[in-house]
Motif scaffolding. Structure first.
Motif, PDB file in Angstrom:
ATOM      1  N   PRO A  68      18.226  28.290 -33.791  1.00  7.41           N
ATOM      2  CA  PRO A  68      17.784  28.621 -32.421  1.00  7.41           C
ATOM      3  C   PRO A  68      18.786  28.200 -31.357  1.00  7.41           C
ATOM      4  O   PRO A  68      18.937  28.885 -30.337  1.00  7.41           O
ATOM      5  CB  PRO A  68      16.468  27.841 -32.282  1.00  7.41           C
ATOM      6  CG  PRO A  68      15.974  27.670 -33.677  1.00  7.41           C
ATOM      7  CD  PRO A  68      17.215  27.483 -34.508  1.00  7.41           C
ATOM      8  N   ALA A  69      19.487  27.078 -31.568  1.00 10.26           N
ATOM      9  CA  ALA A  69      20.471  26.636 -30.577  1.00 10.26           C
ATOM     10  C   ALA A  69      21.647  27.596 -30.517  1.00 10.26           C
ATOM     11  O   ALA A  69      22.138  27.938 -29.429  1.00 10.26           O
ATOM     12  CB  ALA A  69      20.958  25.225 -30.923  1.00 10.26           C
ATOM     13  N   ALA A  71      21.491  30.741 -31.355  1.00 10.36           N
ATOM     14  CA  ALA A  71      20.965  31.974 -30.766  1.00 10.36           C
ATOM     15  C   ALA A  71      20.860  31.852 -29.252  1.00 10.36           C
ATOM     16  O   ALA A  71      21.062  32.834 -28.526  1.00 10.36           O
ATOM     17  CB  ALA A  71      19.599  32.289 -31.372  1.00 10.36           C
ATOM     18  N   ALA A  72      20.549  30.645 -28.750  1.00 10.87           N
ATOM     19  CA  ALA A  72      20.489  30.446 -27.308  1.00 10.87           C
ATOM     20  C   ALA A  72      21.855  30.676 -26.670  1.00 10.87           C
ATOM     21  O   ALA A  72      21.953  31.197 -25.555  1.00 10.87           O
ATOM     22  CB  ALA A  72      19.994  29.029 -26.999  1.00 10.87           C
ATOM     23  N   ASP A  75      22.221  34.407 -26.354  1.00  8.58           N
ATOM     24  CA  ASP A  75      21.464  34.910 -25.203  1.00  8.58           C
ATOM     25  C   ASP A  75      22.143  34.517 -23.890  1.00  8.58           C
ATOM     26  O   ASP A  75      22.095  35.269 -22.911  1.00  8.58           O
ATOM     27  CB  ASP A  75      20.039  34.361 -25.233  1.00  8.58           C
ATOM     28  CG  ASP A  75      19.152  35.083 -26.236  1.00  8.58           C
ATOM     29  OD1 ASP A  75      19.414  36.269 -26.510  1.00  8.58           O
ATOM     30  OD2 ASP A  75      18.209  34.460 -26.752  1.00  8.58           O
ATOM     31  N   GLU A 216      13.159  28.476 -21.528  1.00  7.40           N
ATOM     32  CA  GLU A 216      14.420  27.990 -22.068  1.00  7.40           C
ATOM     33  C   GLU A 216      14.150  26.948 -23.142  1.00  7.40           C
ATOM     34  O   GLU A 216      13.196  26.182 -23.076  1.00  7.40           O
ATOM     35  CB  GLU A 216      15.253  27.361 -20.949  1.00  7.40           C
ATOM     36  CG  GLU A 216      16.704  27.089 -21.318  1.00  7.40           C
ATOM     37  CD  GLU A 216      17.529  28.354 -21.427  1.00  7.40           C
ATOM     38  OE1 GLU A 216      17.176  29.331 -20.765  1.00  7.40           O
ATOM     39  OE2 GLU A 216      18.495  28.349 -22.191  1.00  7.40           O
ATOM     40  N   SER A 345      15.780  36.632 -24.091  1.00  9.65           N
ATOM     41  CA  SER A 345      15.344  35.626 -25.067  1.00  9.65           C
ATOM     42  C   SER A 345      15.160  36.199 -26.472  1.00  9.65           C
ATOM     43  O   SER A 345      14.703  35.499 -27.366  1.00  9.65           O
ATOM     44  CB  SER A 345      14.016  34.997 -24.618  1.00  9.65           C
ATOM     45  OG  SER A 345      14.129  34.405 -23.348  1.00  9.65           O
ATOM     46  N   THR A 347      17.212  37.128 -28.942  1.00 10.00           N
ATOM     47  CA  THR A 347      17.967  36.550 -30.047  1.00 10.00           C
ATOM     48  C   THR A 347      17.367  35.209 -30.448  1.00 10.00           C
ATOM     49  O   THR A 347      17.227  34.899 -31.638  1.00 10.00           O
ATOM     50  CB  THR A 347      19.449  36.374 -29.670  1.00 10.00           C
ATOM     51  OG1 THR A 347      19.963  37.623 -29.190  1.00 10.00           O
ATOM     52  CG2 THR A 347      20.262  35.945 -30.880  1.00 10.00           C
ATOM     53  N   ARG A 348      16.991  34.396 -29.456  1.00 12.87           N
ATOM     54  CA  ARG A 348      16.361  33.108 -29.754  1.00 12.87           C
ATOM     55  C   ARG A 348      15.016  33.301 -30.445  1.00 12.87           C
ATOM     56  O   ARG A 348      14.673  32.564 -31.379  1.00 12.87           O
ATOM     57  CB  ARG A 348      16.166  32.311 -28.464  1.00 12.87           C
ATOM     58  CG  ARG A 348      17.305  31.389 -28.118  1.00 12.87           C
ATOM     59  CD  ARG A 348      17.049  30.740 -26.780  1.00 12.87           C
ATOM     60  NE  ARG A 348      17.019  31.727 -25.713  1.00 12.87           N
ATOM     61  CZ  ARG A 348      16.455  31.538 -24.532  1.00 12.87           C
ATOM     62  NH1 ARG A 348      15.837  30.390 -24.281  1.00 12.87           N
ATOM     63  NH2 ARG A 348      16.498  32.461 -23.611  1.00 12.87           N
ATOM     64  N   TRP A 352      14.052  31.770 -34.075  1.00 13.57           N
ATOM     65  CA  TRP A 352      12.950  30.853 -34.351  1.00 13.57           C
ATOM     66  C   TRP A 352      12.125  31.331 -35.544  1.00 13.57           C
ATOM     67  O   TRP A 352      11.708  30.531 -36.386  1.00 13.57           O
ATOM     68  CB  TRP A 352      12.056  30.711 -33.120  1.00 13.57           C
ATOM     69  CG  TRP A 352      12.496  29.665 -32.155  1.00 13.57           C
ATOM     70  CD1 TRP A 352      12.955  29.848 -30.879  1.00 13.57           C
ATOM     71  CD2 TRP A 352      12.524  28.247 -32.377  1.00 13.57           C
ATOM     72  NE1 TRP A 352      13.264  28.640 -30.302  1.00 13.57           N
ATOM     73  CE2 TRP A 352      13.013  27.642 -31.189  1.00 13.57           C
ATOM     74  CE3 TRP A 352      12.192  27.435 -33.461  1.00 13.57           C
ATOM     75  CZ2 TRP A 352      13.160  26.258 -31.074  1.00 13.57           C
ATOM     76  CZ3 TRP A 352      12.346  26.060 -33.345  1.00 13.57           C
ATOM     77  CH2 TRP A 352      12.826  25.489 -32.162  1.00 13.57           C
TER      78      TRP A 352
END
Length: 409
Positions: A68-69, A71-72, A75, A216, A345, A347-348, A352
């Motif tokens: 997830p990090a 992916a952030a 984004d 976020e 959001s 991609t995040r 997840w």
């Protein structure tokens, strides 16, 4: 706009889709190859299965938990800016690992540190490709087919990757498989990052609001109910699948047919591929939230039935039935996550879901290891299905509660 009904051919005819999909599949083939190649390479150079297992645990934990990090970052900065350096760093560490494991005598401590570094940089190609699909395919029915096709292709890559490694080690050292994996992920990721389909998926515009976007970080899960449900259900599905791998080994060895493990797991993959294709082709009236509960509950029920199998051939058939619901459940979870968040959001959200699945698989394998030998196998199969059955029940009740009520007066 074409009036023809959505189809898999329509997905592949979408402008720029073949080049993006092909590039993503090339990079993701590396993810099918590198676990087995790296495991064999570390075992060969250290002579220790325990060291190899620890190195792979470090690699897997960093890759899964930090997805997830990463992916952030996609984004935040856009795939065209973020993917190349991730792929470059990841491929570089894999090359160093290949060099380190080419000859006997490598330090386990060094290999562990390198594996951890590689896991930190793993490009999130699956979540990025699903974001690309969402951008290319605005029609939700066609998007469902795109996600189904993507899930089936990924399933086949995860089956084909180890087979390629098995062929490769007949002629070369396993370290060569690690090096080839580095080349595949670098080539595929760069091709995806610079393909025309990614051009319109840009970075979040700079400014005061860019650093304070609602949802976020971890708050994305806490604020978005649909995403949270998808993540929790995929955690349960992962628990089932992780436990199943070990339970199948125990089942076949108990009947002195250990070599049949490959056939049972192949049946799971084959069932998943068929189920994924059928799911994408059928016009569903049920919402994604309802379908996710149905598919997940059906998977758990099929696994309980598989635990009652009287023989290995029956187990093969029952596991194939269970597989019919794996790709549909995964595809529906991604669709639910996608529709629950905004464009900045996606991609995040996909990461997840993927993280929950992989973390569940790891936890399921560990949990089954504690149960096997202490309880009858049929009980172990049932216990592995309990989390996903509970999740499906809770999701069904919450979906029922969310139905709009007509208000008069």
């Amino acid at each position: 706009m074409s009036s023809s009904p959505p189809s898999y051919a329509g997905v592949l005819r979408t402008h720029h889709a073949p080049s993006a999909f092909g590039a993503a599949l090339l990079g993701r083939l590396s993810y099918g190859m590198v676990p087995l190649a790296l495991l064999l390479a570390v075992k060969d150079t250290t002579g220790s299965y325990s060291v190899a297992g620890l190195v792979m645990a470090l690699f897997g934990a960093a890759s899964v938990l930090l997805s997830p990090a990463r992916a952030a970052l996609i984004d935040r900065y856009g795939p065209r800016r973020a993917l190349p350096w991730m792929a470059g760093a990841y491929a570089s560490v894999l090359i160093v690992l290949a060099q380190a494991t080419w000859q006997p005598g490598a330090s386990g401590l060094r290999l562990g540190a390198l594996a951890l570094a590689a896991g930190l940089c793993t490009p999130p190609l699956g979540p990025v490709m699903r974001t690309v699909w969402s951008s290319l395919v605005p029609d939700r029915e066609l998007l469902r087919r795109a996600y189904s096709l993507d899930a089936v292709a990924e399933e086949l890559l995860l089956v084909g990757g180890p087979l390629l490694v098995g062929l490769l080690v007949e002629f070369a050292t396993p370290a060569a498989g690690v090096a080839i994996s580095a080349g595949l992920v670098l080539t595929g990721t760069l091709a995806l990052a610079y393909c025309p389909a990614v051009r319109d998926i840009g970075a979040r515009p700079p400014g005061p609001g860019a650093a304070a976007v609602p949802g976020e970080g971890r708050t994305l899960l806490s604020r978005v109910g649909g995403l949270r449900h998808a993540v929790l259900m995929m955690g349960g599905v992962g628990l089932c699948l992780g436990a199943l791998d070990l339970l199948v080994v125990a089942f076949t060895e108990q009947r002195h047919q250990g070599s049949a493990v490959a056939w049972v797991l192949a049946a799971l993959s084959a069932g998943s591929a068929v189920g994924g294709l059928v799911h994408g082709a059928v016009p569903w009236r049920l919402s994604n939230r309802v379908r996710l509960g149905v598919f997940s509950g059906a998977l758990g029920t099929a696994l309980i039935a598989a635990g009652l199998s009287p023989s290995v051939p029956v187990l093969v058939g029952m596991v194939a039935v269970a597989g019919l619901f794996v790709a549909p459940a995964l595809t529906t979870a991604y669709l639910l996550a996608d529709e629950s968040v905004g464009n900045d959001s996606r991609t995040r959200a996909g990461a997840w879901v993927n993280t929950a699945l992989n973390a569940g698989i790891s936890a399921g394998t560990a949990g089954a290891g504690l149960l096997v030998g202490r309880l009858p196998l049929a009980v172990c199969f049932t216990l592995s299905a309990v989390p996903v059955l509970i999740g499906a029940t809770v999701l069904a009740r919450r979906t029922q509660a969310r139905r709009p009520v007509e208000v008069t007066g």
